[in-house]
Enzyme design. Structure first.
Site, PDB file in Angstrom:
ATOM      1  N   LYS A  98       0.884  -1.160   0.000  1.00 22.30           N
ATOM      2  CA  LYS A  98       0.000   0.000   0.000  1.00 22.30           C
ATOM      3  C   LYS A  98       0.922   1.209   0.000  1.00 22.30           C
ATOM      4  O   LYS A  98       1.549   1.537   0.999  1.00 22.30           O
ATOM      5  CB  LYS A  98      -0.898   0.030   1.235  1.00 22.30           C
ATOM      6  CG  LYS A  98      -1.947   1.129   1.135  1.00 22.30           C
ATOM      7  CD  LYS A  98      -2.603   1.439   2.447  1.00 22.30           C
ATOM      8  CE  LYS A  98      -2.447   2.911   2.725  1.00 22.30           C
ATOM      9  NZ  LYS A  98      -3.190   3.378   3.869  1.00 22.30           N
ATOM     10  N   GLY A 159      -7.555   9.701   8.904  1.00 22.33           N
ATOM     11  CA  GLY A 159      -7.836   9.839  10.331  1.00 22.33           C
ATOM     12  C   GLY A 159      -8.825  10.927  10.683  1.00 22.33           C
ATOM     13  O   GLY A 159      -9.091  11.162  11.859  1.00 22.33           O
ATOM     14  N   ALA A 185      -9.161   6.004   3.337  1.00 20.13           N
ATOM     15  CA  ALA A 185      -9.084   7.145   4.243  1.00 20.13           C
ATOM     16  C   ALA A 185     -10.326   8.034   4.209  1.00 20.13           C
ATOM     17  O   ALA A 185     -10.869   8.328   3.150  1.00 20.13           O
ATOM     18  CB  ALA A 185      -7.865   8.013   4.000  1.00 20.13           C
ATOM     19  N   GLY A 186     -10.736   8.448   5.412  1.00 24.17           N
ATOM     20  CA  GLY A 186     -11.776   9.445   5.573  1.00 24.17           C
ATOM     21  C   GLY A 186     -13.105   8.931   6.097  1.00 24.17           C
ATOM     22  O   GLY A 186     -13.888   9.704   6.639  1.00 24.17           O
ATOM     23  N   ASN A 207      -9.151   2.334   8.925  1.00 24.61           N
ATOM     24  CA  ASN A 207      -8.442   1.981  10.149  1.00 24.61           C
ATOM     25  C   ASN A 207      -9.029   2.722  11.353  1.00 24.61           C
ATOM     26  O   ASN A 207      -9.649   2.127  12.228  1.00 24.61           O
ATOM     27  CB  ASN A 207      -6.942   2.283   9.994  1.00 24.61           C
ATOM     28  CG  ASN A 207      -6.083   1.770  11.142  1.00 24.61           C
ATOM     29  OD1 ASN A 207      -4.906   1.515  10.954  1.00 24.61           O
ATOM     30  ND2 ASN A 207      -6.621   1.580  12.338  1.00 24.61           N
ATOM     31  N   THR A 208      -8.871   4.054  11.358  1.00 24.68           N
ATOM     32  CA  THR A 208      -9.234   4.829  12.542  1.00 24.68           C
ATOM     33  C   THR A 208     -10.706   4.678  12.918  1.00 24.68           C
ATOM     34  O   THR A 208     -11.044   4.643  14.109  1.00 24.68           O
ATOM     35  CB  THR A 208      -8.892   6.315  12.321  1.00 24.68           C
ATOM     36  OG1 THR A 208      -7.562   6.391  11.803  1.00 24.68           O
ATOM     37  CG2 THR A 208      -8.963   7.102  13.613  1.00 24.68           C
TER      38      THR A 208
END
Lengths: 256, 67
Positions: A98, A159, A185-186, A207-208
């Protein structure tokens, strides 16, 4: 759900999850399992020589259970990202990467020039490159031309949990690329994931949103269902939007 | 003894030490650790024969949680 195919591999889940920032390893493993993901991202970092077990993700994750996707997080140049990708591959566990080349510390937005350089080099070295990028069509097309196996636009900054800020850009990218488009992301909560999948993208990496939820396992389940729901809604084809009401019940035969 | 750097920290090892001996000394044998010697990745098959020289800079990396 229809499977996700990237390069020569087929994944049952359209959700790829990260392994960072969880409160503890057990919660992480439970959440990943609840998410249904079959591929997880990992980062490459120095071993803590005084305490080698500390942070070693392979103490928790079985590479037989989850495909590992090493990332180049924290790299601010093509050279650094190439170095990190090679280190990840030297583990013998994956020749996938990645690819992140960050251009700005505050927004973590990508350095698209460095990203293209690194993509070309790594593709030439036989890597399967999944490139984290912004939601810009031209960069996405160039990454595809450079040989990226998947293009991974953000929907909002890493994040941030701000969700799908520009659905139009995501739809444009998806409509013009041949390789899979994985939003990376986001996404902050389940409705973001569902709305993102409804744009027709092939998958989501997050992830976050899981790791920093009050209950990561519950959120992972919600995300699994949301990705599934969004995919099915996209495949089903939504009804057209109209400015005015249209009755659902017959207008004829109303008793006088 | 010779002076080297491992993950940015100064360290002393015996003259003629190999990379695999260093890994054993650090209790890292058999783990998924990637070795970089002076910015060159050392393949697993090479670590037994690779002799450490004075001033070498060694990086030992592994996988940690990340997104």
């Amino acid at each position: 759900m229809d499977p996700l195919i990237i390069a020569d591999r087929t994944f049952a889940s359209r959700l790829i999850v990260g392994t960072g920032k969880y409160p503890d390893p057990t919660t992480m493993l439970d959440a990943i399992r609840a998410s249904g993901a079959d591929m997880v991202t990992v980062a490459v970092r120095r071993v803590d020589i005084e305490n080698p077990d500390r942070d070693d993700i392979l103490r928790t994750l079985d590479p037989e259970e989850f495909a590992l996707l090493p990332n180049t997080a924290g790299c601010y140049s093509a050279e650094e990202a190439i170095r990190f990708a090679r280190l990840g591959r030297a583990s013998g566990m994956s020749d996938w990467v990645k690819l992140e080349v960050i251009g700005d510390q505050e927004t973590l937005l990508p350095d698209t020039e460095g990203l293209l350089v690194a993509t070309r080099t790594l593709v030439a070295e036989g890597f399967v490159v999944l490139a984290y990028t912004n939601d810009d069509l031209v960069t996405a097309l160039r990454l595809e031309d450079a040989g990226a196996a998947a293009v991974m636009p953000l929907v909002s900054p890493i994040g941030s949990g701000l969700g799908l800020l520009n659905p139009l850009n995501i739809r444009i990218i998806k409509s013009r690329l041949t390789v899979p488009v994985i939003v990376d992301a986001g996404v902050g909560t389940a409705s973001d994931a569902c709305a993102t999948m409804e744009q027709g993208v092939d998958g989501i990496l997050m992830n976050t949103a899981l790791a920093q939820a009050d209950d990561p396992v519950q959120m992972a389940t919600a995300m699994r269902l949301a990705v599934d729901a969004g995919r099915r809604a996209y495949l089903a084809g939504r009804m057209p939007k109209r400015e005015w009401a249209v009755p659902s019940s017959p207008v004829d035969g109303i008793p006088g | 003894m010779i002076d080297i750097h491992v993950n940015g920290q100064a360290r002393r090892v015996a003259v003629g030490s190999t990379v695999s001996e260093l890994l054993a000394e650090l209790d890292l044998s058999g783990r998924t650790v990637v070795v970089e010697l002076n910015r060159q990745i050392i393949r697993r098959t090479e670590i037994e024969a690779m002799v450490i020289e004075s001033g070498d800079r060694i990086e030992l990396v592994h996988f940690v949680g990340g997104g």
